[in-house]
Design an enzyme around this catalytic site. Structure first.
Site, short mmCIF file in Angstrom:
data_model
loop_
_atom_site.label_atom_id
_atom_site.label_comp_id
_atom_site.label_asym_id
_atom_site.label_seq_id
_atom_site.Cartn_x
_atom_site.Cartn_y
_atom_site.Cartn_z
N ASN A 11 -44.77 1.87 -19.02
CA ASN A 11 -46.00 2.64 -18.85
C ASN A 11 -47.13 1.97 -19.67
OD1 ASN A 11 -48.09 4.53 -19.23
ND2 ASN A 11 -46.70 6.27 -19.00
N ASP A 72 -40.10 9.17 -25.73
CA ASP A 72 -39.90 10.08 -24.61
C ASP A 72 -40.79 11.29 -24.88
OD1 ASP A 72 -38.30 10.28 -22.07
OD2 ASP A 72 -37.97 12.27 -22.91
N PHE A 154 -53.96 9.48 -19.43
CA PHE A 154 -53.06 9.38 -18.28
C PHE A 154 -52.34 10.71 -18.11
CE2 PHE A 154 -48.76 9.08 -20.22
CZ PHE A 154 -49.11 8.91 -21.55
N GLY A 155 -51.45 10.77 -17.13
CA GLY A 155 -50.61 11.95 -16.94
C GLY A 155 -51.42 13.24 -16.85
P1 IMP Z 1 -41.54 9.57 -20.03
O1 IMP Z 1 -42.18 8.26 -19.74
O2 IMP Z 1 -40.22 9.75 -19.41
O3 IMP Z 1 -41.54 9.84 -21.51
O4 IMP Z 1 -42.47 10.68 -19.33
C1 IMP Z 1 -43.59 11.13 -19.95
C2 IMP Z 1 -44.40 11.96 -18.95
O5 IMP Z 1 -44.95 13.06 -19.69
C3 IMP Z 1 -45.59 11.15 -18.44
O6 IMP Z 1 -45.32 10.60 -17.19
C4 IMP Z 1 -46.67 12.21 -18.35
O7 IMP Z 1 -46.53 12.91 -17.15
C5 IMP Z 1 -46.33 13.15 -19.49
N1 IMP Z 1 -47.01 12.74 -20.73
C6 IMP Z 1 -46.43 12.27 -21.86
N2 IMP Z 1 -47.35 11.97 -22.79
C7 IMP Z 1 -48.54 12.25 -22.22
C8 IMP Z 1 -49.86 12.11 -22.71
O8 IMP Z 1 -50.15 11.64 -23.81
N3 IMP Z 1 -50.82 12.51 -21.85
C9 IMP Z 1 -50.57 13.02 -20.62
N4 IMP Z 1 -49.35 13.13 -20.11
C10 IMP Z 1 -48.33 12.75 -20.92
#
Ligand code: IMP
Length: 198
Positions: A11, A72, A154-155
């Site tokens: 990411n 995570d 993001f996200g």
């Molecule tokens: P991971 O990569 O499996 O840890 O998934 C994390 C998911 O949580 C991301 O794809 C986002 O949807 C959400 N997320 C985690 N951190 C953030 C952030 O700082 N801002 C917005 N969304 C986040």
């Protein structure tokens, strides 16, 4: 000696935030594009801590000498019983995108009055020599807005209004977000740990 860190993620937004927060501590910060042969591990733990350990260990198996961190993270919304939680990246299904996840969140919260309290959580696991040697967690409380604002981050950032602010992480500067975010708080502890080791 060059101080080098590998961040076990694909990411680019996460890597960018981590680089901004830890840039002064390392000469080189790389992500998983530096380990192209690594097969993505199955993240089948039921906690952020478990899944971050799985990611950190998988990368450490390929690069046992390197210092590796894995993050995570996810969003917990109280009105949804803590969902999407560990399923944050796949909330709207296997082909989910950040945009489709945000749409689903707004749809699931339709009709639920403010404040729709929520928090971001993050666990950072540190691995070296095929072992997890430390882990740190951080969280930031806030609420879910009824529409998206801003195009930073993001996200779920355009929907998340952190406590003490009236604008979303999508609108606030990267500096403000990193200074108070779940990831920023976990990485502050990682920095202290690094200082204690040197
Ligand atoms: P991971 O990569 O499996 O840890 O998934 C994390 C998911 O949580 C991301 O794809 C986002 O949807 C959400 N997320 C985690 N951190 C953030 C952030 O700082 N801002 C917005 N969304 C986040």
């Amino acid at each position: 000696m060059v101080k080098r860190l590998i961040v076990a993620t694909h990411n680019a937004h996460k890597t960018g935030e981590i680089q901004a927060i830890l840039g002064d501590f390392f000469d080189l910060i790389e992500d998983l594009t530096s380990i192209p042969d690594l097969k993505p591990p199955v993240e089948d733990a039921d906690t952020f801590a478990g899944n971050s350990a799985i990611k950190a260990l998988a990368a450490s198996m390929e690069r046992p000498d390197a210092l590796i961190i894995a993050d995570d993270s996810g969003l917990e919304v109280d009105a949804l019983g803590g969902a999407p939680g560990i399923y944050s990246s796949r909330f709207s299904g296997e082909t989910a995108t950040d945009a489709s996840n945000r749409e689903k969140l707004l749809a699931d919260l339709a009709g639920i009055p403010a404040p729709r309290t929520a928090r971001f959580r993050c666990v950072v696991s540190v691995a070296q020599g095929n072992k997890v040697i430390a882990s740190f967690d951080g969280k930031v409380e806030g609420e879910i807005a009824d529409s998206m604002t801003g195009d930073g981050g993001f996200g779920y950032d355009p929907l998340f209004i952190p406590e003490g602010h009236d604008r979303s992480f999508g609108e606030l500067s990267e500096e403000i977000k990193n200074g108070m975010s779940h990831r920023g708080r976990a990485l502050e502890q990682f920095k202290k740990w690094l200082q204690g080791r040197s």
